[in-house]
Motif scaffolding. Structure first.
Motif, mmCIF file in Angstrom:
data_model
loop_
_atom_site.group_PDB
_atom_site.id
_atom_site.type_symbol
_atom_site.label_atom_id
_atom_site.label_comp_id
_atom_site.label_asym_id
_atom_site.label_seq_id
_atom_site.Cartn_x
_atom_site.Cartn_y
_atom_site.Cartn_z
ATOM 1 N N TYR A 257 -19.346 0.841 11.066
ATOM 2 C CA TYR A 257 -19.794 0.816 11.786
ATOM 3 C C TYR A 257 -18.760 0.624 13.941
ATOM 4 N N ILE A 258 -17.997 0.781 13.044
ATOM 5 C CA ILE A 258 -16.613 0.695 14.623
ATOM 6 C C ILE A 258 -16.703 2.511 14.800
ATOM 7 N N ILE A 259 -16.912 3.488 13.602
ATOM 8 C CA ILE A 259 -16.658 4.530 13.923
ATOM 9 C C ILE A 259 -17.919 5.372 14.742
ATOM 10 N N PHE A 260 -18.745 4.340 14.155
ATOM 11 C CA PHE A 260 -19.870 4.429 14.480
ATOM 12 C C PHE A 260 -20.432 4.081 16.001
ATOM 13 N N MET A 261 -19.182 3.281 16.517
ATOM 14 C CA MET A 261 -19.823 2.768 17.743
ATOM 15 C C MET A 261 -19.035 3.522 18.588
ATOM 16 N N PHE A 262 -17.494 3.753 18.197
ATOM 17 C CA PHE A 262 -16.549 5.220 18.917
ATOM 18 C C PHE A 262 -16.892 6.050 19.059
ATOM 19 N N THR A 263 -18.136 6.364 18.136
ATOM 20 C CA THR A 263 -18.600 7.813 18.808
ATOM 21 C C THR A 263 -20.353 7.926 19.354
ATOM 22 N N PHE A 264 -21.115 6.624 19.452
ATOM 23 C CA PHE A 264 -22.468 6.586 20.082
ATOM 24 C C PHE A 264 -22.305 5.607 21.367
ATOM 25 N N SER A 265 -20.809 4.937 21.268
ATOM 26 C CA SER A 265 -20.689 3.842 22.374
ATOM 27 C C SER A 265 -20.556 3.792 23.633
ATOM 28 N N VAL B 155 -28.044 26.837 24.656
ATOM 29 C CA VAL B 155 -26.795 26.705 23.763
ATOM 30 C C VAL B 155 -26.092 25.069 24.500
ATOM 31 N N GLY B 156 -26.752 25.271 26.276
ATOM 32 C CA GLY B 156 -25.703 23.877 26.627
ATOM 33 C C GLY B 156 -26.519 22.467 26.272
ATOM 34 N N SER B 157 -28.220 22.589 25.852
ATOM 35 C CA SER B 157 -28.630 21.612 25.360
ATOM 36 C C SER B 157 -27.889 21.614 23.498
ATOM 37 N N VAL B 158 -26.893 21.849 23.440
ATOM 38 C CA VAL B 158 -25.992 21.751 22.243
ATOM 39 C C VAL B 158 -24.975 22.045 22.064
ATOM 40 N N LEU B 159 -24.429 22.015 22.712
ATOM 41 C CA LEU B 159 -22.716 22.120 23.522
ATOM 42 C C LEU B 159 -22.480 20.818 24.151
ATOM 43 N N VAL B 160 -23.708 20.024 24.075
ATOM 44 C CA VAL B 160 -22.789 18.642 25.334
ATOM 45 C C VAL B 160 -23.168 17.391 24.013
ATOM 46 N N PHE B 161 -22.896 18.098 22.960
ATOM 47 C CA PHE B 161 -22.985 17.756 21.374
ATOM 48 C C PHE B 161 -21.397 17.190 21.048
ATOM 49 N N LEU B 162 -21.082 18.471 21.646
ATOM 50 C CA LEU B 162 -19.563 18.393 21.324
ATOM 51 C C LEU B 162 -18.807 17.509 21.390
ATOM 52 N N PRO B 163 -18.728 16.797 22.319
ATOM 53 C CA PRO B 163 -17.693 15.131 22.153
ATOM 54 C C PRO B 163 -18.103 14.054 21.163
ATOM 55 N N ILE B 164 -19.452 14.138 20.929
ATOM 56 C CA ILE B 164 -19.787 13.395 19.407
ATOM 57 C C ILE B 164 -19.458 13.530 18.378
ATOM 58 N N VAL B 165 -19.508 15.036 17.712
ATOM 59 C CA VAL B 165 -18.804 15.635 17.086
ATOM 60 C C VAL B 165 -17.604 15.247 16.824
ATOM 61 N N MET B 166 -17.046 15.382 17.365
ATOM 62 C CA MET B 166 -15.504 15.238 17.350
ATOM 63 C C MET B 166 -15.293 14.150 17.616
ATOM 64 N N ALA B 167 -15.606 13.001 17.997
ATOM 65 C CA ALA B 167 -15.452 11.741 18.290
ATOM 66 C C ALA B 167 -15.242 11.325 16.171
ATOM 67 N N LEU B 168 -17.174 11.946 15.938
ATOM 68 C CA LEU B 168 -17.177 11.524 14.786
ATOM 69 C C LEU B 168 -15.860 12.126 13.421
ATOM 70 N N PHE B 169 -15.612 13.108 13.581
ATOM 71 C CA PHE B 169 -14.667 13.577 13.110
ATOM 72 C C PHE B 169 -13.021 12.894 13.588
ATOM 73 N N LEU B 170 -12.464 12.655 14.642
ATOM 74 C CA LEU B 170 -11.507 11.778 14.640
ATOM 75 C C LEU B 170 -11.441 10.942 13.550
ATOM 76 N N GLY B 171 -12.581 9.719 13.563
ATOM 77 C CA GLY B 171 -12.545 9.176 12.877
ATOM 78 C C GLY B 171 -13.003 8.878 11.369
ATOM 79 N N ILE B 172 -13.557 9.832 10.644
ATOM 80 C CA ILE B 172 -13.279 10.917 9.171
ATOM 81 C C ILE B 172 -11.751 11.344 8.956
ATOM 82 N N SER B 173 -11.081 11.703 10.139
ATOM 83 C CA SER B 173 -9.996 11.815 9.631
ATOM 84 C C SER B 173 -9.200 11.110 9.308
ATOM 85 N N PHE B 174 -9.433 10.012 10.448
ATOM 86 C CA PHE B 174 -8.368 8.531 10.461
ATOM 87 C C PHE B 174 -8.332 8.077 9.328
#
Lengths: 74, 589
Positions: free
Chosen positions: B222-230, B275-294
């Motif tokens: 849940y924390i990883i989700f909150m980190f990613t989405f909120s 491309v722009g509408s997909v690009l804006v999700f880059l921070p979300i993707v990276m935040a999620l992967f930061l959590g999984i890597s952790f």
């Protein structure tokens, strides 16, 4: 007795391993061989698998497989 | 050029050393067996290093062992770099003994010297080197200590020459081998403190506690989700969105004032919109992967596999299979590939069929877009519910498959629980950046191409440039739209979005960005009811992820599995979406 008869925190010495050929080979390669001291560290929250410790590292193993690890009678 | 084979047990820092030596980036984790593929790296074009899978021995019937053995036999190896955990030499040296049978010079890299020192272990390096007939180099890979020496030695090419037959102590009897190791270590290890309860053991008592284990596990997810989405991902996304819409679009509109309408439409609506509408999700993707890597780097992932085993076994899988499922939340492609580390053919296939039901991050942009519009204030809850639904469906399908197409015996299950460690910032960042880069590349290639194609299809028909309603795309969508009518989203726009979504799930969003234009939010709000929107998301969650997944499935398991996987998911998605729409409509009116 098998390793499953130990309670968390209890120790014993390995006598022999039987059962699935792959399992035996893998455990032996890890140093789970006759005379090795082994300790049951804890059970998973649902009771299975269990964590055993020998030669300084923790190994998770299912009870069904752990049954095959026989301990020396004290 | 010198060829060096890098070998060692799982969790001894092999990948970290590899990264230091070659400067290459790769996925690092604590899960035994993350390094499945053969990886190569170079030191200044003079040394080629081949990173072999983490193994405990060479003869216990696993694929990783087969790969390693074959390479050592046939790969023209000049030197074996055997990395071992200095704090656990006893077990690590077993592999070393086996490696000696290849009659190659061995560089024994004693890693984790800092940990060994903390445990009060003192090692006589010279004696160890003489006893085993190897070159010994003590290092702390995570701190970069001693790594330069390894590099220099490899570059110099001055290794021990292969040793004589008398020096080869490996026998077929494990007891003999361990007796020999114990003899050597008795002379080599100068002092070993008796270990008291370590911090790791204390953590395990909490993390694996009967009552706390699962609540903690859910809390961590849940924390990883909150980190990613909120907390981090979404706010950054929003900022990026603002920047792209108001900044680049305004700038381009200015620049393209005098160019022809079709050109400025291609650039602004087609390319920037898509491309722009997909690009804006880059921070979300990276935040999620930061959590999984952790989770991976900290050692928690193996604990998760441990507590999940009994549950995973119910659907015919081992706790180890839980790892591909977790990775599946990031991206289905590496998840299917990581299924290769599982012991049995059955585990591998069943995992590969179920993993696509885990909601990968490419589906996130779609959820995020719809949740923001239709369920403001409840974005996290809506997204979380979709993730849970994916898991629930995977369990049901797992049960179904286990008792029908995969009726076979269980494989023995053993995994090492690595010691906890604080993940290194450098590794986390490298890892997260790698994932982000992969996403950017996708946005730069597939999505760029798709955006242009979709723009063309949606602005042209046989008579040239036209309105959206009479374009090629509208016709194509119109043909398949009736299939989706029973779920409340039978418009040609959503049909087209789903169709193009097969290229990559995030394309669903870019397609909508193109077919509806930049005022996407307001238009979408008129096109869907909240229930239809949710059913649409359910369909997006469950249908075939993307062509990359189809390609990987074919590569790993062949045509039959690929076809089966695609077909069953299309059918499954339709059925569940249908049920969700009609049941919710009944209940909520």
């Amino acid at each position: 007795m098998s390793i499953c008869d130990l309670k968390p925190g209890q120790c014993g010495y390995i006598q022999s391993i039987s059962g699935n050929k792959k399992l035996v080979k893998r455990l032996m390669a890890l140093g789970c061989i006759e005379g090795t001291p082994v300790k049951v560290k804890l059970y998973a929250p649902l009771g299975d698998p269990i964590i055993i410790n020998f030669r300084g590292f923790d190994l998770a193993i299912r009870k069904k497989d752990a049954m095959n690890i026989q301990l020396r009678e004290a | 050029m010198i060829t060096a084979a890098l070998l060692g047990n799982p969790n001894v820092g092999k990948t970290t050393l590899f990264n230091y030596l070659t400067g290459s980036n790769q996925y690092i984790g604590n899960w035994p067996g993350v390094t499945v593929e053969k990886k190569e790296g170079y030191i200044e074009n003079r040394v080629k290093i081949v990173d072999l899978p983490g193994i405990y021995a060479l003869d216990t019937f696993s694929n990783e062992e087969k790969i390693s053995k074959e390479f050592l036999e046939k790969g023209n190896v000049d030197v074996i770099v055997n990395i071992v955990d200095a704090s656990s030499l006893n077990r690590n040296l077993y592999l070393t003994l086996q490696l000696k049978q290849f009659n190659k010079p061995i560089v024994l890299v004693l890693n984790m010297m800092d940990v060994a020192n903390a445990k009060g272990i003192k090692i006589n390096y010279e004696k160890l080197a003489t006893k085993l007939g190897v070159t010994v180099i003590p290092i702390s890979a995570s701190k970069g200590i001693g790594v330069e020496e390894v590099k220099k030695l490899l570059e110099s090419g001055n290794f021990f020459s292969p040793v004589n037959e008398n020096d080869y102590h490996y026998t077929d009897d494990e007891k003999e081998n361990y007796r020999f190791i114990e003899e050597v270590l008795a002379e080599v290890i100068v002092k070993e403190k008796i270990e008291s309860t370590t911090i790791g053991e204390k953590i395990d008592l909490i993390v694996l506690n009967k009552y706390l284990a699962y609540p903690l596990f859910l809390l961590i997810l849940y924390i990883i989700f909150m980190f990613t989405f909120s907390w981090v991902g979404q706010p950054l996304s929003d900022a990026l969105d603002e920047y792209i819409i108001s900044g680049i679009v305004a700038l381009l509109e200015n620049l393209l004032q005098n160019s022809s309408p079709w050109f400025s439409s291609l650039i602004i609506d087609g390319i920037v919109g898509g491309v722009g509408s997909v690009l804006v999700f880059l921070p979300i993707v990276m935040a999620l992967f930061l959590g999984i890597s952790f989770l991976e780097d900290s050692g928690y992932m193996a604990r998760a596999a441990f507590i999940m085993d009994k549950i995973m076994r119910k659907i015919g899988l081992s706790g180890k299979a839980f790892i591909p499922f977790i990775i599946g939340f990031g991206c289905t492609v590496p998840a299917i590939m990581s299924a290769r580390t599982l012991e049995s053919e059955k585990d591998r296939k069943l995992t590969a069929l179920l993993v696509p039901l885990m909601s990968c991050n490419a589906r996130l942009p779609v959820y995020a877009l719809f949740a923001t519009i239709f369920f403001p204030g409840n974005e996290s809850a809506i997204t979380f519910s979709l993730y849970l639904l994916g898991v629930a469906i995977a369990i049901l399908i797992g049960l179904l498959f286990k008792n029908t197409i995969f009726k076979k015996d269980e494989e023995p299950f053993i995994i090492e629980l690595p010691e906890y460690k604080v993940p290194e910032l450098r590794n986390l960042m490298l890892n997260t950046w790698e994932k982000g880069k992969g996403f950017l590349k996708k946005a730069g290639t597939i999505i760029f191409a798709m955006s242009v194609i979709v723009w063309f299809l949606s602005n042209f028909n046989f008579n040239g440039m036209t309105d959206m309603e009479s374009s090629f795309l509208a016709h194509l969508g119109g043909v398949i739209a009736p299939v989706f009518k029973p779920m409340g989203y039978g418009t040609w726009q959503s049909a087209v979005a789903l169709l193009t979504g097969l290229m990559a799930k995030e394309v669903v969003v870019s397609t909508m960005g193109v077919v509806y234009g930049l005022d996407l939010h307001n238009i979408l709000a008129q096109q869907f009811t909240p229930i239809a929107a949710y059913s649409f998301l359910v369909y997006v969650l469950l249908y075939t992820p993307c062509i990359s997944v189809i390609a990987v499935m074919r590569k790993e398991f062949g045509n039959k599995m690929m076809a089966f996987s695609v077909f069953y998911q299309l059918l499954l998605a339709w059925i569940v979406s249908f049920i969700v729409f009609n049941v919710s409509s009944l209940i909520l009116g």
